[in-house]
Enzyme design. Structure first.
Site, PDB file in Angstrom:
ATOM      1  N   ASP A   1       2.328  19.920 -20.670  1.00  0.00           N
ATOM      2  CA  ASP A   1       1.609  18.906 -20.958  1.00  0.00           C
ATOM      3  C   ASP A   1       2.665  17.694 -21.752  1.00  0.00           C
ATOM      4  O   ASP A   1       2.625  17.833 -22.990  1.00  0.00           O
ATOM      5  CB  ASP A   1       0.123  18.814 -21.686  1.00  0.00           C
ATOM      6  CG  ASP A   1      -0.599  17.578 -21.956  1.00  0.00           C
ATOM      7  OD1 ASP A   1       0.171  16.459 -21.793  1.00  0.00           O
ATOM      8  OD2 ASP A   1      -1.640  17.593 -22.292  1.00  0.00           O
TER       9      ASP A   1
ATOM     10  N   TYR B   1       0.818  -1.167   0.094  1.00  0.00           N
ATOM     11  CA  TYR B   1       0.050  -0.035  -0.076  1.00  0.00           C
ATOM     12  C   TYR B   1       0.922   1.494   0.102  1.00  0.00           C
ATOM     13  O   TYR B   1       0.722   2.167  -0.537  1.00  0.00           O
ATOM     14  CB  TYR B   1      -0.913  -0.081   1.220  1.00  0.00           C
ATOM     15  CG  TYR B   1      -1.993   1.308   1.195  1.00  0.00           C
ATOM     16  CD1 TYR B   1      -3.286   0.795   0.331  1.00  0.00           C
ATOM     17  CD2 TYR B   1      -1.658   2.443   1.560  1.00  0.00           C
ATOM     18  CE1 TYR B   1      -4.066   2.038   0.147  1.00  0.00           C
ATOM     19  CE2 TYR B   1      -2.719   3.524   1.533  1.00  0.00           C
ATOM     20  CZ  TYR B   1      -3.654   3.348   0.709  1.00  0.00           C
ATOM     21  OH  TYR B   1      -4.607   4.301   0.633  1.00  0.00           O
TER      22      TYR B   1
ATOM     23  N   ARG C   1     -12.540  14.975 -34.483  1.00  0.00           N
ATOM     24  CA  ARG C   1     -11.858  16.213 -33.705  1.00  0.00           C
ATOM     25  C   ARG C   1     -12.307  17.414 -34.491  1.00  0.00           C
ATOM     26  O   ARG C   1     -11.648  17.913 -35.335  1.00  0.00           O
ATOM     27  CB  ARG C   1     -10.071  15.919 -33.835  1.00  0.00           C
ATOM     28  CG  ARG C   1      -9.744  14.586 -33.085  1.00  0.00           C
ATOM     29  CD  ARG C   1      -9.670  14.953 -31.553  1.00  0.00           C
ATOM     30  NE  ARG C   1     -10.476  14.543 -30.794  1.00  0.00           N
ATOM     31  CZ  ARG C   1     -10.578  14.150 -29.594  1.00  0.00           C
ATOM     32  NH1 ARG C   1      -9.534  13.903 -28.961  1.00  0.00           N
ATOM     33  NH2 ARG C   1     -11.685  14.206 -28.839  1.00  0.00           N
TER      34      ARG C   1
ATOM     35  N   PHE D   1     -18.346  14.428 -26.873  1.00  0.00           N
ATOM     36  CA  PHE D   1     -17.664  13.564 -27.966  1.00  0.00           C
ATOM     37  C   PHE D   1     -17.633  12.171 -27.588  1.00  0.00           C
ATOM     38  O   PHE D   1     -17.981  11.253 -28.513  1.00  0.00           O
ATOM     39  CB  PHE D   1     -16.529  14.154 -28.459  1.00  0.00           C
ATOM     40  CG  PHE D   1     -15.532  13.970 -27.530  1.00  0.00           C
ATOM     41  CD1 PHE D   1     -15.476  15.191 -26.653  1.00  0.00           C
ATOM     42  CD2 PHE D   1     -14.638  13.045 -27.470  1.00  0.00           C
ATOM     43  CE1 PHE D   1     -14.373  15.244 -25.683  1.00  0.00           C
ATOM     44  CE2 PHE D   1     -13.519  13.052 -26.327  1.00  0.00           C
ATOM     45  CZ  PHE D   1     -13.641  14.036 -25.529  1.00  0.00           C
TER      46      PHE D   1
ATOM     47  N   PHE E   1      -6.841  21.027 -25.286  1.00  0.00           N
ATOM     48  CA  PHE E   1      -7.194  19.651 -25.456  1.00  0.00           C
ATOM     49  C   PHE E   1      -8.342  19.502 -24.418  1.00  0.00           C
ATOM     50  O   PHE E   1      -8.560  20.022 -23.423  1.00  0.00           O
ATOM     51  CB  PHE E   1      -5.972  18.741 -24.913  1.00  0.00           C
ATOM     52  CG  PHE E   1      -6.402  17.067 -25.047  1.00  0.00           C
ATOM     53  CD1 PHE E   1      -6.567  16.655 -26.335  1.00  0.00           C
ATOM     54  CD2 PHE E   1      -6.862  16.368 -24.032  1.00  0.00           C
ATOM     55  CE1 PHE E   1      -6.888  15.523 -26.631  1.00  0.00           C
ATOM     56  CE2 PHE E   1      -7.316  15.149 -24.195  1.00  0.00           C
ATOM     57  CZ  PHE E   1      -7.293  14.442 -25.215  1.00  0.00           C
ATOM     58  N   THR E   2      -9.286  18.471 -24.890  1.00  0.00           N
ATOM     59  CA  THR E   2     -10.601  18.076 -24.281  1.00  0.00           C
ATOM     60  C   THR E   2     -10.599  18.077 -22.746  1.00  0.00           C
ATOM     61  O   THR E   2     -11.084  18.979 -21.986  1.00  0.00           O
ATOM     62  CB  THR E   2     -11.277  16.989 -24.601  1.00  0.00           C
ATOM     63  OG1 THR E   2     -10.334  15.902 -24.863  1.00  0.00           O
ATOM     64  CG2 THR E   2     -11.623  17.306 -26.434  1.00  0.00           C
TER      65      THR E   2
ATOM     66  N   LYS F   1       0.403   7.321 -23.338  1.00  0.00           N
ATOM     67  CA  LYS F   1       0.919   7.581 -24.918  1.00  0.00           C
ATOM     68  C   LYS F   1       2.347   7.459 -25.005  1.00  0.00           C
ATOM     69  O   LYS F   1       2.707   6.213 -25.093  1.00  0.00           O
ATOM     70  CB  LYS F   1       0.793   9.062 -25.434  1.00  0.00           C
ATOM     71  CG  LYS F   1      -0.931   9.340 -25.462  1.00  0.00           C
ATOM     72  CD  LYS F   1      -1.715   9.557 -24.466  1.00  0.00           C
ATOM     73  CE  LYS F   1      -3.023  10.232 -24.961  1.00  0.00           C
ATOM     74  NZ  LYS F   1      -3.984   9.816 -23.726  1.00  0.00           N
TER      75      LYS F   1
HETATM   76  N1  F0G Z   1      -3.233  15.696 -22.728  1.00  0.00           N
HETATM   77  C1  F0G Z   1      -3.015  15.164 -23.835  1.00  0.00           C
HETATM   78  C2  F0G Z   1      -2.476  16.053 -24.997  1.00  0.00           C
HETATM   79  C3  F0G Z   1      -3.951  14.269 -24.446  1.00  0.00           C
HETATM   80  O1  F0G Z   1      -3.915  13.571 -25.955  1.00  0.00           O
HETATM   81  C4  F0G Z   1      -4.506  13.315 -23.544  1.00  0.00           C
HETATM   82  C5  F0G Z   1      -5.335  12.084 -24.163  1.00  0.00           C
HETATM   83  C6  F0G Z   1      -4.454  13.881 -22.317  1.00  0.00           C
HETATM   84  C7  F0G Z   1      -3.857  14.779 -21.756  1.00  0.00           C
HETATM   85  C8  F0G Z   1      -5.445  13.210 -21.072  1.00  0.00           C
HETATM   86  O2  F0G Z   1      -4.736  11.863 -20.825  1.00  0.00           O
HETATM   87  O3  F0G Z   1      -6.309  10.164 -21.506  1.00  0.00           O
HETATM   88  O4  F0G Z   1      -4.747   9.668 -20.061  1.00  0.00           O
HETATM   89  O5  F0G Z   1      -6.514  11.030 -19.321  1.00  0.00           O
HETATM   90  N2  F0G Z   1      -5.665  11.816 -25.080  1.00  0.00           N
HETATM   91  C9  F0G Z   1      -6.304  10.843 -25.606  1.00  0.00           C
HETATM   92  C10 F0G Z   1      -6.328  10.805 -27.080  1.00  0.00           C
HETATM   93  C11 F0G Z   1      -7.739  10.448 -25.006  1.00  0.00           C
HETATM   94  O6  F0G Z   1      -6.996   9.836 -27.452  1.00  0.00           O
HETATM   95  O7  F0G Z   1      -6.014  11.664 -27.732  1.00  0.00           O
HETATM   96  P1  F0G Z   1      -5.827  10.721 -20.272  1.00  0.00           P
END
Ligand code: F0G
Length: 460
Positions: free
Chosen positions: A218, A75, A385, A452, A127-128, A261
């Site tokens: 990021d 833990y 996108r 989305f 970014f979303t 990634k």
């Molecule tokens: N920042 C970037 C540039 C991303 O592309 C993503 C995720 C995140 C942050 C968030 O990370 O998914 O681990 O919570 N991108 C994915 C995509 C979902 O399909 O581009 P996460």
């Protein structure tokens, strides 16, 4: 230099295989309707080649799988945490590490720790999930990317760069005390996987420092960004990707990371900073939202796989073959005159739906339509996108109307071979041949957050 083409190949061979399922046209027509014309709602079983995302879809190496057996599932104080911490310190140079279950977990913690209601957070395109967490913490997001990024035809080599004038204008307009940090994404996903130059990062850091504003990276696809700097920026051709990455991080005060990634794992992330006070706040919060500060929602084995993946990711031959796979697909589509974003980015090809389906207005979701049509045509899954991903303005409720209306063919790392790219290019071209038949969609269900992922559509 003879100029002769020297062939290259992936620096690995296949040890385990996962069969792919082919479906019939009728089955796919049924599946996409069931999924409300949203590729996120398809069952992966019904997909042939899955280019939805490069997130968490990586193939791990034998060393990573072996590392999974070395999980210390304590833990508190797992040895895998210390291994990961050392790897982050060595390759990114940050002092303090808080693991999280994935990138958005890190974005949540950082946004809550640093943003006060009424603040502004500038960034190089949104970014979303990143923007969502900034807004949820009470900030207004301001896009300060260079104009070229919004132009699908611009060939700028560093289309992810920050426009320093836009950044400075914001500082003059709202005051530096209302800007806790600038969010610097490398590469810029929504712009097409476009890189930021080292020169630009240096200048951003200098301007931010002058006003006491932090720079938060990021770092999700930072290794890809480092590769582009090595290939394109003067003075970096003879430096290793690892050296370049460390220099990039040196112009920032901390980073959020989706390990799903660059770091070659299926789950995991972290937030890392140099400032003790911010670290303390992050460490206080992680125990509420993710887990203890030495595991942050991950198993020990996940941290071990991420530490090993991190080391593999910065090897020049790993990253060069990764980006060259994307370029290979780009070359095939270029030969067929398919409209897509150039220069080719680090993780994906972004089809330009506005030029692919010029007859479909943005209100009828050209990119959503194209992603659905490509699936029906071929079983290949891609992602919208465009206007659906862009969502609504939190204050006015109006739709954001992005200039770019794109379909992302995202390449998972170490998963597919050139033959798969040949197949994908063939089907995109087939679809392009009968593009004038396409009809748009209407949205029939709109979720409140990050629509989305779960929105549903019907054919017009
Ligand atoms: N920042 C970037 C540039 C991303 O592309 C993503 C995720 C995140 C942050 C968030 O990370 O998914 O681990 O919570 N991108 C994915 C995509 C979902 O399909 O581009 P996460």
């Amino acid at each position: 230099m003879s100029g002769k083409y020297i062939p290259w190949a992936e620096p690995y061979k296949i040890k385990v295989v996962e069969p792919l399922k082919m479906t019939t046209l009728e089955e796919r027509k049924h599946a996409i309707k069931e999924a409300g014309f949203n590729t996120f709602l398809l069952r992966s079983e019904d997909v042939y080649i899955d280019f939805l995302t490069d997130s968490g879809t990586n193939a791990m190496s034998d060393a990573q799988w072996a590392g999974m057996m070395m999980g210390d599932e304590a833990y508190a104080g797992s040895k895998n945490f210390y291994r990961l911490e050392a790897a982050v310190q060595k390759y990114y140079g940050y002092k303090y590490l808080v693991p999280t279950h994935q990138g958005r977990g890190a974005e949540h913690l950082l946004s809550q720790a640093m943003i006060k209601p009424g603040d502004y957070v500038p960034g190089n395109m949104y970014f979303t999930t990143t923007r969502f967490h900034q807004e949820k913490a009470g900030a207004t997001f301001v896009d300060v990317i260079i104009d070229e990024a919004h132009d699908s035809q611009s060939l700028h080599p560093f289309k992810g760069n920050i426009d320093l004038q836009k950044f400075e204008d914001l500082i003059n307009r709202v005051g530096a005390d209302k800007i806790p940090y600038i969010c610097l994404a490398v590469t810029v996903n929504m712009a097409g996987g476009q890189p930021v130059s080292m020169e630009n990062m240096k200048q951003v850091k200098a301007l931010a420092d002058k006003h006491g504003i932090k720079v938060m990276l990021d770092a999700t696809r930072g290794v890809e960004n480092a590769y582009f700097i090595q290939q394109r920026e003067e003075g970096y051709a003879n430096k290793s990707v690892a050296e370049i990455l460390l220099e990039m991080a040196s112009y920032t005060d901390g980073a959020t990371m989706s390990g799903k990634k660059d770091l070659l794992v299926n789950i995991g992330g972290f937030v890392a900073v140099n400032d003790w006070d911010i670290f303390e706040e992050l460490r206080n919060m992680v125990v509420v939202y993710e887990g203890l500060h030495t595991y942050g929602g991950l198993a020990g084995r996940d941290m071990e796989a991420m530490a090993i993946g991190l080391e593999e990711s910065v090897q020049d031959q790993n990253i060069s073959s990764r980006v060259r796979q994307v370029e290979y697909l780009g070359k095939l589509l270029e030969k067929a005159d398919i409209p897509f974003i150039k220069p080719v980015g680090g993780h994906a090809i972004f089809l330009d739906a506005k030029r692919f389906y010029p007859q479909i207005p943005q209100e009828e979701y050209p990119a959503q339509t194209l992603a659905a049509d490509l699936y029906v045509e071929s079983g290949v899954r891609a992602m919208e996108r465009g206007i659906v991903s862009a969502g609504r303005d939190v204050k006015t409720g109006e739709n954001h109307k992005p200039k770019l209306e794109l379909v992302r063919l995202t390449i998972p790392r170490r998963v597919y071979t050139q033959a798969h790219f040949d197949v994908v290019a063939y089907w995109v071209e087939e679809l392009y041949h009968h593009r004038e038949k396409a009809k748009g969609l209407k949205m029939v269900y709109e979720p409140k957050y990050l629509r989305f992922f779960q929105a549903r559509f019907e054919r017009l």
